[in-house]
Design a protein around this motif. Structure first.
Motif, PDB file in Angstrom:
ATOM      1  N   THR A   1      97.150 106.656  -4.024  1.00  0.00           N
ATOM      2  CA  THR A   1      97.516 106.063  -3.401  1.00  0.00           C
ATOM      3  C   THR A   1      96.695 104.329  -3.569  1.00  0.00           C
ATOM      4  O   THR A   1      97.453 103.124  -3.605  1.00  0.00           O
ATOM      5  N   MET A   2      95.002 104.372  -3.594  1.00  0.00           N
ATOM      6  CA  MET A   2      95.035 103.581  -3.895  1.00  0.00           C
ATOM      7  C   MET A   2      94.886 102.709  -4.580  1.00  0.00           C
ATOM      8  O   MET A   2      94.658 101.768  -5.021  1.00  0.00           O
ATOM      9  N   ASP A   3      95.009 102.835  -5.615  1.00  0.00           N
ATOM     10  CA  ASP A   3      96.139 102.223  -7.406  1.00  0.00           C
ATOM     11  C   ASP A   3      96.757 101.618  -7.345  1.00  0.00           C
ATOM     12  O   ASP A   3      97.204 100.531  -8.416  1.00  0.00           O
ATOM     13  N   CYS A   4      97.912 102.350  -6.254  1.00  0.00           N
ATOM     14  CA  CYS A   4      99.114 101.732  -6.639  1.00  0.00           C
ATOM     15  C   CYS A   4      99.501 100.102  -5.340  1.00  0.00           C
ATOM     16  O   CYS A   4     100.435 100.123  -5.254  1.00  0.00           O
ATOM     17  N   PHE A   5      98.970  99.546  -4.443  1.00  0.00           N
ATOM     18  CA  PHE A   5      98.870  98.819  -3.149  1.00  0.00           C
ATOM     19  C   PHE A   5      98.847  97.835  -3.333  1.00  0.00           C
ATOM     20  O   PHE A   5     100.134  96.947  -3.073  1.00  0.00           O
ATOM     21  N   GLU A   6      98.798  97.215  -4.272  1.00  0.00           N
ATOM     22  CA  GLU A   6      98.761  95.594  -5.491  1.00  0.00           C
ATOM     23  C   GLU A   6     100.314  95.702  -5.302  1.00  0.00           C
ATOM     24  O   GLU A   6     100.906  94.833  -5.211  1.00  0.00           O
ATOM     25  N   GLU A   7     101.315  96.626  -6.140  1.00  0.00           N
ATOM     26  CA  GLU A   7     102.384  96.155  -6.783  1.00  0.00           C
ATOM     27  C   GLU A   7     103.479  96.798  -5.385  1.00  0.00           C
ATOM     28  O   GLU A   7     104.116  96.216  -5.380  1.00  0.00           O
ATOM     29  N   SER A   8     102.806  97.682  -4.439  1.00  0.00           N
ATOM     30  CA  SER A   8     103.486  97.805  -2.665  1.00  0.00           C
ATOM     31  C   SER A   8     103.844  96.566  -1.882  1.00  0.00           C
ATOM     32  O   SER A   8     104.914  96.487  -1.208  1.00  0.00           O
ATOM     33  N   GLY A   9     103.362  95.523  -2.221  1.00  0.00           N
ATOM     34  CA  GLY A   9     103.153  94.601  -1.629  1.00  0.00           C
ATOM     35  C   GLY A   9     102.673  94.487   0.032  1.00  0.00           C
ATOM     36  O   GLY A   9     102.675  94.068   0.859  1.00  0.00           O
ATOM     37  N   ILE A  10     102.252  96.187  -0.119  1.00  0.00           N
ATOM     38  CA  ILE A  10     101.192  96.329   1.454  1.00  0.00           C
ATOM     39  C   ILE A  10     100.033  95.658   2.057  1.00  0.00           C
ATOM     40  O   ILE A  10      99.656  95.894   0.368  1.00  0.00           O
ATOM     41  N   VAL A  11      99.149  95.585   2.960  1.00  0.00           N
ATOM     42  CA  VAL A  11      98.271  94.753   2.602  1.00  0.00           C
ATOM     43  C   VAL A  11      97.728  95.575   2.994  1.00  0.00           C
ATOM     44  O   VAL A  11      96.860  96.087   3.914  1.00  0.00           O
ATOM     45  N   SER A  12      96.011  95.726   2.276  1.00  0.00           N
ATOM     46  CA  SER A  12      95.412  97.311   2.701  1.00  0.00           C
ATOM     47  C   SER A  12      93.852  97.258   3.181  1.00  0.00           C
ATOM     48  O   SER A  12      93.244  95.554   2.188  1.00  0.00           O
ATOM     49  N   ILE A  13      93.350  96.477   4.259  1.00  0.00           N
ATOM     50  CA  ILE A  13      91.637  96.010   4.910  1.00  0.00           C
ATOM     51  C   ILE A  13      90.813  96.466   4.475  1.00  0.00           C
ATOM     52  O   ILE A  13      89.930  97.109   4.402  1.00  0.00           O
ATOM     53  N   GLY A  14      90.835  98.518   3.324  1.00  0.00           N
ATOM     54  CA  GLY A  14      90.212  98.755   3.482  1.00  0.00           C
ATOM     55  C   GLY A  14      90.108 100.603   3.159  1.00  0.00           C
ATOM     56  O   GLY A  14      91.325 101.198   4.045  1.00  0.00           O
ATOM     57  N   PHE A  15      89.093 101.182   2.813  1.00  0.00           N
ATOM     58  CA  PHE A  15      89.199 102.537   3.216  1.00  0.00           C
ATOM     59  C   PHE A  15      88.818 103.832   3.329  1.00  0.00           C
ATOM     60  O   PHE A  15      87.634 102.682   3.391  1.00  0.00           O
TER      61      PHE A  15
ATOM     62  N   LYS B   1     101.198  93.380   8.001  1.00  0.00           N
ATOM     63  CA  LYS B   1     101.095  93.542   8.202  1.00  0.00           C
ATOM     64  C   LYS B   1      99.282  94.346   7.687  1.00  0.00           C
ATOM     65  O   LYS B   1      99.873  95.083   6.628  1.00  0.00           O
ATOM     66  N   LYS B   2      98.557  94.500   8.226  1.00  0.00           N
ATOM     67  CA  LYS B   2      97.157  95.003   7.319  1.00  0.00           C
ATOM     68  C   LYS B   2      96.971  96.716   8.077  1.00  0.00           C
ATOM     69  O   LYS B   2      97.140  97.050   9.201  1.00  0.00           O
ATOM     70  N   VAL B   3      96.602  97.423   6.617  1.00  0.00           N
ATOM     71  CA  VAL B   3      97.174  98.869   6.929  1.00  0.00           C
ATOM     72  C   VAL B   3      95.848  99.557   6.444  1.00  0.00           C
ATOM     73  O   VAL B   3      94.821  98.720   5.706  1.00  0.00           O
ATOM     74  N   ALA B   4      95.102 100.096   7.332  1.00  0.00           N
ATOM     75  CA  ALA B   4      93.879 100.625   6.915  1.00  0.00           C
ATOM     76  C   ALA B   4      94.437 102.168   6.596  1.00  0.00           C
ATOM     77  O   ALA B   4      95.313 102.173   7.543  1.00  0.00           O
ATOM     78  N   VAL B   5      93.226 102.745   5.444  1.00  0.00           N
ATOM     79  CA  VAL B   5      93.951 103.481   4.624  1.00  0.00           C
ATOM     80  C   VAL B   5      93.030 104.613   4.964  1.00  0.00           C
ATOM     81  O   VAL B   5      91.898 104.615   4.637  1.00  0.00           O
TER      82      VAL B   5
END
Length: 807
Positions: free
Chosen positions: A362-376, A332-336
Motif C-alpha cells: 500500500t505505502m508504495d502505491c499512494f503517489e499514483e492513486s491521487g490520495i494524500v497520505s499524511i503518514g503511516f 482529503k488527508k488520510v492517515a494510513v
C-alpha cells in the motif's frame, strides 16, 4: 482401450510401476516405450514448483510465479469469464515451468467458517462454486495441460482430515457436496480429479466404490484420472478397484509389489489394472503434447501482474459506505494505519503458497492513486501481541487526518492448510486499536484482508468497510484504486457473514468428535439455513455495494428461463451481479426457502438499460430422491426470484413445472427440523432417520492396539511409553514454535505429523520407511519396544540389501 497395443508391450511390473509416483512430484516413466513423466504442481492461484529439493514434499520456496487472488476472492467477482481468464494465465505459467498437471482449483463447500482452508474454496453454494470451478478448468486446459479439481469429496475441515469419517445423508451429499464437482467435471471437462484424505460414510474416498465408480465414472461419465492427495492412499488394491489410477507421492516400489502380488493371487484382475493404466496413459500423452511443440520458456511478468490486479479490482467488496465517504473526495488527508498496509496480507498458507514475481504494498502505491497520505503507523503487532505504544502513535496520527484508512485482518498463520481456526474473531489487539482510533477520529475506513468469514461486533465504529479478501500480489494497488474511485466496486459475497459464530448451522457439529463428523444440518448450510430459518445475518450471501445504483424491472418467466430489465440509475458506470433464486411452493419434500440457480455479471453505463436473460438448466428444479436413487423434479408451482443478494429480492414471478412423478421420500412428522429448516439442533435420532441407518461410533476405540489407520494424535492413549513420549514431544514442539512466533512451522507440525495416520509414515517418506518397518514402529508404540526395535532394524537391513541387489 485406447492404448491397448502399447499396454500389451508392457511387463506386469511396468504396468504396476505407473500406478504410483516416480518421486514426490513426478509420475513414473518407461523410457523404452516412450512413456514420459508428468510433473504435478500445486497451483490453485499460482504455480508452486519448488526451486530446491523438488524431490521432497516440503514447503520450500517456489520458482517465482504470479500470485493471483485466491479462489475465495475471485468467487466474489461472480464472473465466470474472469475465472476462465485466470485459468488461462495459470495454464500459461504452468507451461513455462513445464508443469503438466496443475493441482487446482479447490471445489469444496464452505460448510463452516472455521475451516482453515476456506480461502482456497469458492463458495457456500454448489452451483456458484461449480460454475467458477468449471471456468478455471476450461482456462487452464486451454493451454494444453490438465487441471485437477480437488478434494473429492466432503472434505470440509482440516482437523483430522486424514482420518475423519464424514457422515452425511445421500441427498445432502448429492445436492450440496457433489454438485460443484459435477459441474466442473461435465462443463469444465477436467482431465484429473484429486481424491480427498477423509473417509466418506465409512470408506476412504479413493476406495469408495459408490463415489468413484457409481457417481464419478458412472453417472458423470468421467474418463479422466483420479490421483490421491499426497499420502492419501490407504489400501492400494481397493483404490485400483475403485478406479484410482495414480497414487502420489512415490511408494519406492512398495505398492507396485502389492499390485503384482494381488494379480498373482487373483485379488485383482489384470484387466482392471490395464484399464487404470490406459486412462493414465491418455493423460500422460495429452498433457505432454504441449512440450513437443515450440513453446515459450517464460511469460510476460508485467502483463500477468496487471491481470492479477484487474481480477482483484473486480473481486473487492464494498460492505459499508456511511455518508458516502467513498470514493474518497479529492484533497482529503488520510492517515494510513495497520501492519497490513506496510506488508500486504495477500494469500493463505500451506501447499498453495506462491512466491510472487512482484508484490505491491500500500505505502508504495499512494503517489499514483491521487490520495494524500499524511503518514503511516503500524498500530498493532501482526501476530496478536498487545502494544500500547503502537496504539498511542496511531491515535496521534489519526487526530491530524480527515480520514483514517485502517488495514486490519487475519495473519498468515491464522488461515493455513492443516489447521482450522479457533474462532472467527479478529485479534483483540486490532479491536483495541479500532476502539482507540474511534475516540479521536470517527471517519474510519476499514480495509479488511482475510480469506474467510470474521465476526464484526465493531462494525458501528467504522464509517466504511472494504473487504479485499486475499487479493494476490497486486491486491494492495487494486484496493487503493477502489478507495480513490478509479474503480467502481462490483464484488459480492460468496458466503454469508453471521452476527455470531454460534448462529452458524454446523456450530454444534464442527469439527466433529474423534472418529467422525456428522453433517446433521443436512442441506442447510450458509444462506440456505439463514434464509429458511429466519436467522438474521450481518451480511447476506450475494451482498455488495457499488458507487452507483441499479433498478430491476419487467420480469418475464417462461419455460426457458427469466428475462428482466436492468437500469443503472446512478451517475457512473458499474457492474451488477444479478442472481436467480428458485423456491418450491410445495411442502411435500423439504427444501431451503430459496436456492441459487443462475447468475450473471452485467456492465452497464450510467443511465443505460439492458435486457438480462438467465436461462434455466438441468439443475434449476431438480432434487435427489433417495427412494428412486436418482434426480427427480417435483410437480409444483415454483417461485422465480431475481435478487441483488439472497435477501434483497427485487423481482418475483412464478412458473408451474410438471414433475417426474416420483414418490415423496420423507415422512414429515419424523423429520421436523428439516421441514422447518431449523436444523441447528438436530437430534441424533432425527439425523439417523434422515440417514436411514445408525450413526457410527464417534469416539476412538482406546482398547485396541494402534494400527495403520490410527493417527499420531492417538499416541496419547498408546499402551507403550514410546507412543506417549512421541505424542507429548510433538505437542511440546508445537507449543515452543508457536511461542517463538514460528507459527507456520507450528502449523506444519499439525498438518504433516500430528493428524497423520501411521500409514502416512510409509506413504510420505519416499520409501525411507516401508510398511514392514512400520510394523516394528507400531510394536514399539503399542508397548513392545525391544521386539519392535529389532523388527525395524531387521527390515531396514533387508531393504538396504534389496536396494544393493537392484543397483
Amino acid at each position: 482401450m485406447k492404448y491397448k497395443a502399447l499396454i500389451d508391450q508392457m511387463t506386469l511390473e511396468e504396468k504396476a510401476s505407473l500406478m504410483s509416483g516416480k518421486d514426490f512430484w513426478q509420475t513414473q516413466d518407461i523410457e523404452r516405450l516412450g512413456i514420459k513423466s508428468l510433473f504435478l504442481a500445486d497451483g490453485p492461484h499460482g504455480i508452486r514448483r519448488q526451486e530446491a529439493a523438488a524431490d521432497q514434499l516440503g514447503l520450500n520456496p517456489g520458482i517465482p510465479a504470479t500470485c493471483f487472488p485466491t479462489a475465495a476472492t475471485v468467487a466474489n467477482s461472480w464472473n465466470v469469464n474472469l475465472g476462465e481468464k485466470v485459468g488461462e494465465f495459470l495454464g500459461e505459467e504452468a507451461v513455462s515451468q513445464q508443469v503438466h498437471v496443475l493441482l487446482g482449483p479447490g471445489v469444496n463447500m464452505k460448510r463452516n467458517p472455521l475451516c482453515g482452508r476456506n480461502f482456497e474454496y469458492f463458495s457456500e453454494d454448489p452451483y456458484h462454486a461449480g460454475k467458477l470451478a468449471a471456468s478455471y478448468v476450461r482456462g487452464i486446459q486451454s493451454q494444453g495441460i490438465s487441471a485437477c479439481i480437488k478434494h473429492f469429496a466432503a472434505n470440509n475441515q482440516e482437523e483430522r482430515r486424514m482420518s475423519i469419517d464424514t457422515v452425511v445423508d445421500e441427498r445432502t451429499l448429492r445436492e450440496i457436496y457433489l454438485t460443484a464437482f459435477e459441474i466442473a467435471v461435465k462443463e469444465g471437462q477436467t482431465k484429473t480429479v484429486m481424491s480427498s484424505y477423509n473417509r466418506l460414510n465409512g470408506e476412504y474416498t479413493n476406495e469408495n466404490q459408490h463415489l468413484m465408480k457409481d457417481i464419478l465414472r458412472g453417472e458423470w461419465s468421467y474418463k479422466g484420472v483420479v490421483v490421491t492427495d499426497w499420502g492419501g492412499s490407504n489400501d492400494r488394491i481397493a483404490g485400483l478397484l475403485a478406479g484410482n489410477e495414480l497414487e502420489m507421492p512415490t511408494s519406492a516400489g512398495q505398492t507396485n509389489r502389492e499390485i503384482v502380488d494381488a494379480i498373482h493371487s487373483g485379488k485383482l484382475e489384470e484387466k482392471t489394472l490395464d484399464e487404470n493404466v490406459d486412462r493414465l496413459l491418455d493423460l500422460i500423452f495429452t498433457a505432454s503434447e504441449i512440450y513437443e511443440k515450440p513453446y515459450k520458456s517464460d511469460f510476460d511478468v508485467e502483463k500477468h501482474h496487471r491481470v492479477a490486479q484487474k481480477v482483484s479490482e473486480e473481486s473487492i467488496i464494498l460492505l459499508k459506505n456511511e455518508d458516502k465517504l467513498l470514493p474518497l473526495k479529492f484533497g482529503k488527508k488520510v492517515a494510513v494505519i495497520g501492519d497490513f498496509a506496510k506488508d500486504a496480507r495477500y494469500q493463505g498458507g500451506g501447499s498453495s503458497f506462491v512466491n510472487p514475481t512482484i508484490l505491491d504494498h500500500t505505502m508504495d502505491c499512494f503517489e499514483e492513486s491521487g490520495i494524500v497520505s499524511i503518514g503511516f503507523e503500524r498500530g498493532f503487532e501482526r501476530y496478536g501481541k498487545k502494544n500500547a505504544e503502537l496504539i498511542s502513535k496511531a491515535c496521534s496520527l489519526a487526530e491530524k487526518a480527515d480520514v483514517v484508512f485502517l488495514y486490519i485482518g487475519l495473519d498468515e498463520a491464522a488461515e493455513a492448510e492443516g489447521s482450522d481456526r479457533k474462532s472467527i474473531k479478529l485479534p483483540d489487539n486490532q479491536i483495541e486499536l479500532l476502539n482507540a482510533l474511534h475516540e479521536v477520529n470517527p471517519n474510519i475506513v476499514a480495509i479488511l484482508s482475510c480469506g474467510s468469514v470474521v465476526e464484526m461486533p465493531w462494525i458501528d465504529k467504522v464509517k466504511c468497510l472494504l473487504h479485499g479478501y486475499l487479493g494476490g500480489q497486486a491486491g494492495a494497488r487494486a484496493i487503493l484504486r477502489v478507495l480513490s474511485g478509479d474503480v467502481n466496486p462490483s464484488g459480492k459475497l460468496a458466503e454469508s457473514y453471521p452476527l455470531r459464530y454460534e448462529d452458524t448451522p454446523s456450530y454444534h457439529n464442527f469439527p466433529g468428535n474423534e472418529a467422525s463428523v456428522e453433517y446433521r444440518e443436512g442441506m442447510y448450510i450458509g444462506y440456505r439455513y439463514f434464509d429458511t430459518a429466519g436467522v438474521d445475518v450481518l451480511f447476506p450471501f450475494g451482498f455488495g455495494l457499488s458507487y452507483t445504483t441499479f433498478e430491476y424491472s419487467n420480469i418475464r418467466v417462461d419455460k426457458d428461463g427469466v428475462t428482466f430489465k436492468l437500469t443503472n440509475t446512478g451517475d457512473r458506470a458499474g457492474m451488477e451481479v444479478v442472481q436467480l433464486y428458485v423456491g418450491c411452493q410445495s411442502n411435500q419434500i423439504f427444501r431451503p426457502k430459496k436456492e441459487l440457480k443462475g447468475f450473471d455479471k452485467i456492465f452497464i453505463n450510467a443511465g443505460e438499460t439492458k435486457t438480462v436473460a438467465i436461462p434455466f438448466d438441468d439443475k434449476t428444479f431438480r432434487y435427489f430422491n433417495v427412494l428412486t436413487n436418482q434426480w427427480e423434479i417435483e410437480e409444483a408451482e415454483y417461485d422465480i426470484m431475481i435478487g441483488a443478494s439472497s435477501v434483497d429480492i427485487r423481482l418475483q414471478g412464478s412458473i408451474y413445472i410438471e414433475g417426474t412423478g416420483a414418490e415423496a421420500p420423507y415422512d414429515q412428522e419424523k423429520l421436523p427440523s428439516y421441514f422447518t429448516g431449523n436444523a441447528r439442533h438436530v437430534s441424533k435420532e432425527e439425523f439417523e432417520m434422515l440417514l436411514g441407518r445408525k450413526v457410527p461410533a464417534s469416539a476412538w476405540d482406546r482398547t485396541k492396539p494402534l494400527g495403520y489407520t490410527d493417527t499420531i494424535e492417538q499416541c496419547q492413549y498408546a499402551k507403550g511409553f514410546t507412543g506417549r513420549l512421541i505424542y507429548h514431544s510433538i505437542v511440546f514442539a508445537h507449543w515452543v514454535l508457536w511461542k517463538m512466533g514460528k507459527r507456520s512451522s507450528a502449523n506444519l507440525i499439525m498438518m504433516s505429523i500430528y493428524y497423520m495416520p501411521f500409514r502416512g509414515i510409509a506413504r510420505l517418506t519416499g520409501g525411507i520407511v516401508n510398511m514392514q518397518m512400520l510394523d516394528g514402529i507400531l510394536l514399539m508404540v503399542n508397548g513392545r519396544f525391544i521386539k519392535g526395535l529389532r523388527h525395524v532394524w531387521k527390515e531396514r537391513k533387508k531393504k538396504i540389501k534389496a536396494q544393493k541387489v537392484l543397483s
